[in-house]
Design an enzyme around this catalytic site. Structure first.
Site, PDB file in Angstrom:
ATOM      1  N   ASN A 253      22.624 -15.989  -6.811  1.00  0.00           N
ATOM      2  CA  ASN A 253      21.577 -14.971  -6.663  1.00  0.00           C
ATOM      3  C   ASN A 253      20.939 -15.149  -5.282  1.00  0.00           C
ATOM      4  O   ASN A 253      21.193 -16.150  -4.611  1.00  0.00           O
ATOM      5  CB  ASN A 253      20.567 -15.043  -7.817  1.00  0.00           C
ATOM      6  CG  ASN A 253      19.761 -16.335  -7.811  1.00  0.00           C
ATOM      7  OD1 ASN A 253      19.226 -16.738  -6.784  1.00  0.00           O
ATOM      8  ND2 ASN A 253      19.687 -16.987  -8.973  1.00  0.00           N
TER       9      ASN A 253
ATOM     10  N   ARG B  40      28.316 -20.559 -14.670  1.00  0.00           N
ATOM     11  CA  ARG B  40      27.423 -20.755 -15.807  1.00  0.00           C
ATOM     12  C   ARG B  40      28.136 -20.659 -17.150  1.00  0.00           C
ATOM     13  O   ARG B  40      27.506 -20.873 -18.200  1.00  0.00           O
ATOM     14  CB  ARG B  40      26.278 -19.725 -15.765  1.00  0.00           C
ATOM     15  CG  ARG B  40      25.362 -19.895 -14.557  1.00  0.00           C
ATOM     16  CD  ARG B  40      24.037 -19.202 -14.736  1.00  0.00           C
ATOM     17  NE  ARG B  40      23.226 -19.809 -15.810  1.00  0.00           N
ATOM     18  CZ  ARG B  40      22.038 -19.356 -16.175  1.00  0.00           C
ATOM     19  NH1 ARG B  40      21.500 -18.298 -15.589  1.00  0.00           N
ATOM     20  NH2 ARG B  40      21.368 -19.942 -17.158  1.00  0.00           N
TER      21      ARG B  40
ATOM     22  N   ARG C 120      23.983  -8.462 -13.844  1.00  0.00           N
ATOM     23  CA  ARG C 120      24.571  -9.553 -14.619  1.00  0.00           C
ATOM     24  C   ARG C 120      25.198  -9.075 -15.932  1.00  0.00           C
ATOM     25  O   ARG C 120      26.146  -9.667 -16.411  1.00  0.00           O
ATOM     26  CB  ARG C 120      23.503 -10.600 -14.936  1.00  0.00           C
ATOM     27  CG  ARG C 120      22.972 -11.321 -13.699  1.00  0.00           C
ATOM     28  CD  ARG C 120      24.048 -12.172 -13.052  1.00  0.00           C
ATOM     29  NE  ARG C 120      23.554 -12.957 -11.936  1.00  0.00           N
ATOM     30  CZ  ARG C 120      22.993 -14.157 -12.052  1.00  0.00           C
ATOM     31  NH1 ARG C 120      22.837 -14.702 -13.239  1.00  0.00           N
ATOM     32  NH2 ARG C 120      22.586 -14.813 -10.996  1.00  0.00           N
TER      33      ARG C 120
ATOM     34  N   HIS D 281      17.817  -9.889 -13.240  1.00  0.00           N
ATOM     35  CA  HIS D 281      17.731  -9.848 -14.696  1.00  0.00           C
ATOM     36  C   HIS D 281      16.540  -8.973 -15.082  1.00  0.00           C
ATOM     37  O   HIS D 281      15.568  -8.883 -14.338  1.00  0.00           O
ATOM     38  CB  HIS D 281      17.485 -11.259 -15.269  1.00  0.00           C
ATOM     39  CG  HIS D 281      18.721 -12.069 -15.465  1.00  0.00           C
ATOM     40  ND1 HIS D 281      18.771 -13.426 -15.229  1.00  0.00           N
ATOM     41  CD2 HIS D 281      19.965 -11.732 -15.905  1.00  0.00           C
ATOM     42  CE1 HIS D 281      19.982 -13.892 -15.504  1.00  0.00           C
ATOM     43  NE2 HIS D 281      20.732 -12.875 -15.907  1.00  0.00           N
TER      44      HIS D 281
ATOM     45  N   ASP E  87      14.328  -9.632 -17.125  1.00  0.00           N
ATOM     46  CA  ASP E  87      13.093 -10.412 -17.323  1.00  0.00           C
ATOM     47  C   ASP E  87      12.365 -10.701 -16.009  1.00  0.00           C
ATOM     48  O   ASP E  87      11.324 -11.345 -16.008  1.00  0.00           O
ATOM     49  CB  ASP E  87      13.373 -11.703 -18.124  1.00  0.00           C
ATOM     50  CG  ASP E  87      14.248 -12.703 -17.381  1.00  0.00           C
ATOM     51  OD1 ASP E  87      14.585 -12.449 -16.209  1.00  0.00           O
ATOM     52  OD2 ASP E  87      14.601 -13.732 -17.988  1.00  0.00           O
TER      53      ASP E  87
ATOM     54  N   ALA F 223      15.927 -21.574  -7.458  1.00  0.00           N
ATOM     55  CA  ALA F 223      17.179 -21.172  -8.113  1.00  0.00           C
ATOM     56  C   ALA F 223      17.061 -19.779  -8.719  1.00  0.00           C
ATOM     57  O   ALA F 223      17.959 -19.315  -9.429  1.00  0.00           O
ATOM     58  CB  ALA F 223      17.547 -22.178  -9.200  1.00  0.00           C
TER      59      ALA F 223
ATOM     60  N   CYS G 263      12.448 -17.410 -17.545  1.00  0.00           N
ATOM     61  CA  CYS G 263      13.823 -17.906 -17.447  1.00  0.00           C
ATOM     62  C   CYS G 263      13.952 -19.307 -18.034  1.00  0.00           C
ATOM     63  O   CYS G 263      15.005 -19.672 -18.569  1.00  0.00           O
ATOM     64  CB  CYS G 263      14.276 -17.946 -15.985  1.00  0.00           C
ATOM     65  SG  CYS G 263      14.457 -16.338 -15.220  1.00  0.00           S
TER      66      CYS G 263
END
Lengths: 313, 466
Positions: free
Chosen positions: A30, A103, A161, A190, A192, A278, A284
C-alpha cells in the site's frame, strides 16, 4: 446532529487483536509501506498495549490471536475475515481471501483461531479477493416510530483489495444486503479507512476515498454522516472503533472532537503511528467478534424477485 | 463498424448505484446501451440481475469499455460456442440454420470469435474445424453450394454481428476495410438509406428531391478515393516485388469499382460516357444482363438502341429487329471478345471492357432474346460468377437496373459503398428494402447522371462511330 433516536451500536464490545511481536514492514502493498521506514518495535508494542488498555477501559473485552513470525500484518486483525454473531444463529467466520500473496499465509492462522473458539467457518465461494471486515462494515439505521428498524446493511468497498463479485457472494452467504462502494483513492484502500459506523444515526465518512456514487450511497444509508476533512481522513480518523459511546481513534482534530461530543460521544485518542507506517489504524488492528450481520427482521421475508423483461424486438 | 455485446450485472447493484455508474460509464465512453432484462430483488436481501446490451463504435472501444466495467462487476454474458450441425444432403441446410446478413459476422468456435469470410446476406455459415496447424475458419455459403457433411451454424447462439456505424458519425466510417482508410474524408460524409445502422428490411428513405450535382460529386469522390487506394496499394506491391503489378488475387483490398448496368444506360445515351469511364480505368468489373450487352453492341454497330437511332431519336425502319441481328452476329462470332478481335465490334462499353481487360459477368433471365453467347443462363452459375468477382470491390454503382442490382446487392458485404441510380424511386427503395441498406439512392435520369459522373472525374466519353 442530534442524540435523538441514536441507538448505540449493537456490537463493538468484544475484539480480537494480535500482539505486534513480529510486526514490521517487510514488503510494500500500500502507499504507506516503505521497507526502508521500519516501525520501531518497542514503540509499536507500547502503542498496541495502550490501544488494548483503552479498549478495555471503554468496556470492551479483548481476545488475542497468537503472533506468527513471517506474517507481520497478522496484527491487522480486521482483515482476517467477517464475523457473524446474529442472534439465533451459529457464530460464523468467513475467512478473507487476500489479494496479495504476502498476506495469504495469514488465513490459516485466522481460521484456526476461530475454529478453536467455537465459530463455524464458512468459506466464501468463488475465487474473488475479499479482505474481511476491512472492506465490509455493517450499518444499522435506528428505526423511527412509524417503521421498524431495518436489518444491518453491509457497506463494502471494492476495487483496491476486494472484488465487487465477492460482495454478491458475501451477501448470499450471510443473507445480508450489501452496498458496494468503489474505493477511488489508493490511500484509502480499504473501506474501513473511509467509513466508521458510530451508532444508528451517525458514521464517520471520508468522502475523499469515494466517488459521487459512493457518497450518495452513504447518504442514503446513514441518517447523519459525519464528513471528514482532508487532514482528518489522511490521519485515519475513520479507522476508529466504537465501544458503546466511546470512539477509540488514532487521531482526532478539535473540529471533529467537538462534533462527536455534540453527538453524544466520548473521544479516546490512542496513537498508533508505528502501525500507520504499514497503513493501518485502530480499526485495522482490531476485529469485532460480535457483529450481527445476518439479521432477519420481520416483514423482510419472501424470495420472489420481480422481473422486468424488455422485448428484443 | 460498431460492435455490440451483452453485459450481466448481478448483486445489490441498484441501491449501491453500481447500475447507475455502469450505465453512466457506458454513455460517457460514447457507447449506447439497452437494458434487455432487469430482475430487481423485492426484499433488501435479494440481489438484482440486469442484462444490458452495449453498443460501441468499434470492437476496440467495446473491449476498452468492458475492461473498465469489469471492476464494477459487469461482465460479458457467458457466450457459448456456435452450434454446428452437419448438412445431411447436398444443397440442403440443416433445420434452423443461421441465415446471414451482409454485415461483418463472427462465430464463436472453441472459445474464440472467428470472423466469417465473405459476408453475404441470405447464406449459411459453414465452419471448417481446426485441423493440424490451422485454426477453425468460417465462411458464408449459399444454400445450393452446401455439401453433405459441411458443418453448418445452427441458431443464433455464438454468432455476433457487427453493426455498421451510421455514415457521417465519426471518422473512418467509410467502406475501406484495409488500413488505407480514405484520407480525403469523402466516405464519412455519405448518407445511408436508413441512417439507422442495424440490418433490416423496409427501412429506406429515398427522395427524388435531393440536389443531383452533390450526388454526382459524392459518387465521383468515391471513385477517386478507390482509385487512390488502388494506386497506393499498387505502389506498395511494386515496392515489395519490383515489376510485379498483378492486381487480382486473394490479397485484393476493397478498392475495385463495380458497375451494374441496365439497358436504359444505352437507351438514354449514357453508353459513351460509361465506355469512357471503363477505358480510363474508373471501372474494374461490370455486371449486366443480355439486354444491356445487346443494346450496347447494337448501338456500337448499328447506331440504334432497341431500334431507335441514338442520334435521331425516331424509330428506324425495321429497327425492331436490329437487336436480334446483332445477337445473331455475336453468336456467329462465338463471344463478344471474338467479335472485338475480329474487328466487328469496335466501340461501346463491352468493347472497352475487352480492350481494358475489365471482367464482366452477363447474367441471363427468362425473357432474353438469343442470348449472346457470353450470357450465363444458369442463374446459380451466374450468381457464382458474380460472387467471384465481388471480392475486392469497394464501390458499387447500380445504373438503371432492378434485377441485376438487387442480385448484386445480395452478394455485397455491407461495407461496400453502394450507389443506386434510377429514375424510379421504387427501385432505389427496393434495393434497400432487400437488405442492402448501405446503398445511397439517387433518383435521377441515368443518361444525364453517367455523363456528369464521367465529366466530374475527367473521363472523356467515347462516341459511337455512327
Amino acid at each position: 446532529m442530534s442524540e435523538d433516536g441514536a441507538r448505540p451500536l449493537a456490537w463493538g464490545r468484544r475484539y480480537l487483536v494480535c500482539s505486534p511481536e513480529h510486526f514490521t514492514v517487510a514488503y510494500e502493498i500500500n502507499p504507506y509501506m516503505h521497507v526502508e521506514v521500519r516501525p520501531d518495535p518497542e514503540r509499536a508494542m507500547s502503542e498496541h498495549q495502550a490501544l488494548v488498555s483503552t479498549l478495555e477501559e471503554a468496556g470492551a473485552q479483548v481476545e488475542r490471536l497468537c503472533p506468527v513470525e513471517g506474517l507481520p500484518d497478522l496484527v491487522f486483525c480486521a482483515n482476517a475475515g467477517l464475523v457473524d454473531c446474529a442472534a439465533g444463529g451459529p457464530k460464523r467466520f468467513v475467512p478473507s481471501r487476500f489479494r496479495h500473496p504476502e498476506r495469504q499465509g495469514e488465513s490459516a492462522h485466522d481460521t484456526a483461531w476461530f475454529a478453536e473458539n467455537g465459530f463455524e467457518v464458512a468459506e466464501l465461494p468463488g475465487d474473488e479477493p475479499f479482505e474481511g471486515a476491512g472492506d465490509a462494515l455493517p450499518f444499522q439505521a435506528s428505526g423511527v416510530a412509524t417503521s421498524p428498524a431495518p436489518g444491518p446493511v453491509m457497506l463494502a468497498g471494492y476495487k483496491m483489495r476486494s472484488s465487487i463479485s465477492a460482495h454478491a457472494a458475501i451477501s448470499e452467504l450471510l443473507g445480508a444486503p450489501v452496498r458496494s462502494v468503489e474505493l477511488v483513492d489508493e490511500r484509502y484502500y480499504h473501506v474501513d479507512l473511509v467509513f466508521c459506523p458510530l451508532d444508528g444515526q451517525h458514521a464517520l465518512v471520508a468522502p475523499q476515498g469515494l466517488d459521487r456514487y459512493g457518497c450518495k450511497v452513504v447518504e442514503a444509508l446513514v441518517p447523519e454522516p459525519v464528513w471528514l476533512e482532508e487532514d482528518e481522513a489522511a490521519s485515519f480518523c475513520a479507522n476508529s472503533v466504537v465501544v458503546g459511546r466511546v470512539v477509540v481513534m488514532p487521531a482526532c482534530s478539535p473540529r471533529l472532537g467537538r462534533l462527536l461530543e455534540k453527538a453524544g460521544f466520548e473521544v479516546a485518542v490512542t496513537p498508533v503511528g508505528e502501525f500507520q507506517k504499514a497503513g493501518g489504524g485502530v480499526r485495522c488492528l482490531t476485529l469485532a467478534l460480535d457483529t450481527p450481520l445476518s439479521s432477519h427482521p420481520a416483514g423482510d421475508s419472501g424470495n420472489h424477485a420481480q422481473r422486468y423483461r424488455t422485448s428484443r424486438n | 463498424m460498431s460492435a455490440s455485446e451483452v453485459l450481466r450485472l448481478d448483486g445489490h447493484v441498484v441501491d449501491s448505484l453500481v447500475l447507475a455508474k455502469v450505465l453512466d460509464l457506458v454513455v460517457d465512453s460514447g457507447a449506447t446501451y439497452r437494458i434487455l432484462e432487469m430482475e430487481i430483488g423485492t426484499t433488501r436481501r435479494d440481489p438484482s440481475h440486469v442484462r444490458i446490451e452495449v453498443t460501441a463504435s468499434s470492437e476496440e472501444s467495446l473491449e476498452a469499455l468492458f475492461a473498465s466495467l469489469h471492476v464494477h462487476g459487469a461482465n460479458r454474458e457467458d457466450a457459448a460456442d456456435a452450434l454446428l450441425v452437419p448438412a445431411e444432403r447436398d444443397g440442403v441446410l440443416p433445420e434452423g440454420f443461421y441465415a446471414t446478413t451482409n454485415l461483418p459476422t463472427r462465430v464463436r468456435l472453441g472459445g474464440r470469435w472467428t470472423s466469417v469470410e465473405s459476408p453475404e446476406m441470405d447464406c449459411a455459415v459453414v465452419v471448417e474445424p481446426d485441423s493440424e496447424g490451422a485454426a477453425a475458419s468460417a465462411r458464408t455459403v449459399p444454400m445450393h453450394r452446401v455439401r453433405r457433411g459441411d458443418m453448418v451454424v445452427v441458431g443464433s447462439g455464438g454468432v455476433r454481428v457487427d453493426r455498421p456505424t451510421p455514415r457521417g458519425c465519426g471518422a473512418g466510417a467509410g467502406a475501406g476495410n484495409d488500413e488505407d482508410e480514405d484520407e480525403d474524408g469523402d466516405e464519412g460524409e455519405l448518407g445511408s438509406l436508413t441512417g439507422g445502422g442495424s440490418f433490416g428490411f423496409m427501412t429506406s428513405d429515398v427522395s427524388s428531391e435531393k440536389p443531383k450535382a452533390l450526388s454526382v460529386e459524392r459518387v465521383a469522390g468515391a471513385l477517386r478515393s478507390a482509385r487512390s487506394r488502388r494506386e497506393r496499394r499498387s505502389g506498395r506491391q511494386e515496392d515489395r516485388s519490383p515489376g510485379g503489378g498483378a492486381d487480382r488475387g486473394a490479397d485484393r483490398g476493397a478498392d475495385r469499382v463495380l458497375v451494374v448496368a441496365g439497358p436504359a444506360v444505352v437507351h438514354t445515351g449514357a453508353a459513351p460516357a460509361l465506355a469512357g469511364l471503363v477505358r480510363d480505368g474508373w471501372v474494374q468489373v461490370l455486371f449486366a444482363g443480355n439486354g444491356f450487352a445487346t443494346h450496347d453492341v447494337e448501338s456500337a454497330v448499328l447506331g440504334t438502341s432497341l431500334g431507335v437511332p441514338l442520334a435521331g431519336g425516331r424509330p428506324a425502319e425495321h429497327g425492331h429487329a436490329n437487336h436480334l441481328r446483332v445477337i445473331n452476329e455475336l453468336r456467329r462470332y462465338g463471344s463478344i471478345e471474338a467479335a472485338v478481335q475480329a474487328g466487328w465490334l469496335a466501340s461501346g462499353v463491352l468493347y472497352e471492357c475487352v480492350k481494358a481487360g475489365v471482367p464482366f459477368v452477363l447474367a441471363g433471365s427468362i425473357r432474353d432474346d438469343g442470348p449472346i453467347p457470353d450470357v450465363v443462363t444458369d442463374t446459380l452459375q451466374a450468381a457464382d460468377a458474380m460472387r467471384e468477382q465481388v471480392a475486392g470491390v469497394g464501390v458499387a454503382i447500380m445504373l438503371a437496373s432492378t434485377l441485376h442490382a438487387i442480385a448484386t446487392g445480395n452478394l455485397l458485404p455491407a461495407g461496400v459503398e453502394t450507389f443506386c441510380v434510377d429514375i424510379n424511386q421504387a427501385v432505389v427503395t427496393k434495393l434497400a428494402d432487400r437488405g442492402s441498406h448501405q446503398a445511397m439512392g439517387i433518383v435521377t435520369d441515368v443518361g444525364l447522371f453517367v455523363s456528369e459522373l464521367a465529366a466530374a472525374v475527367g473521363a472523356l466519353p467515347v462516341p459511337s462511330p455512327t
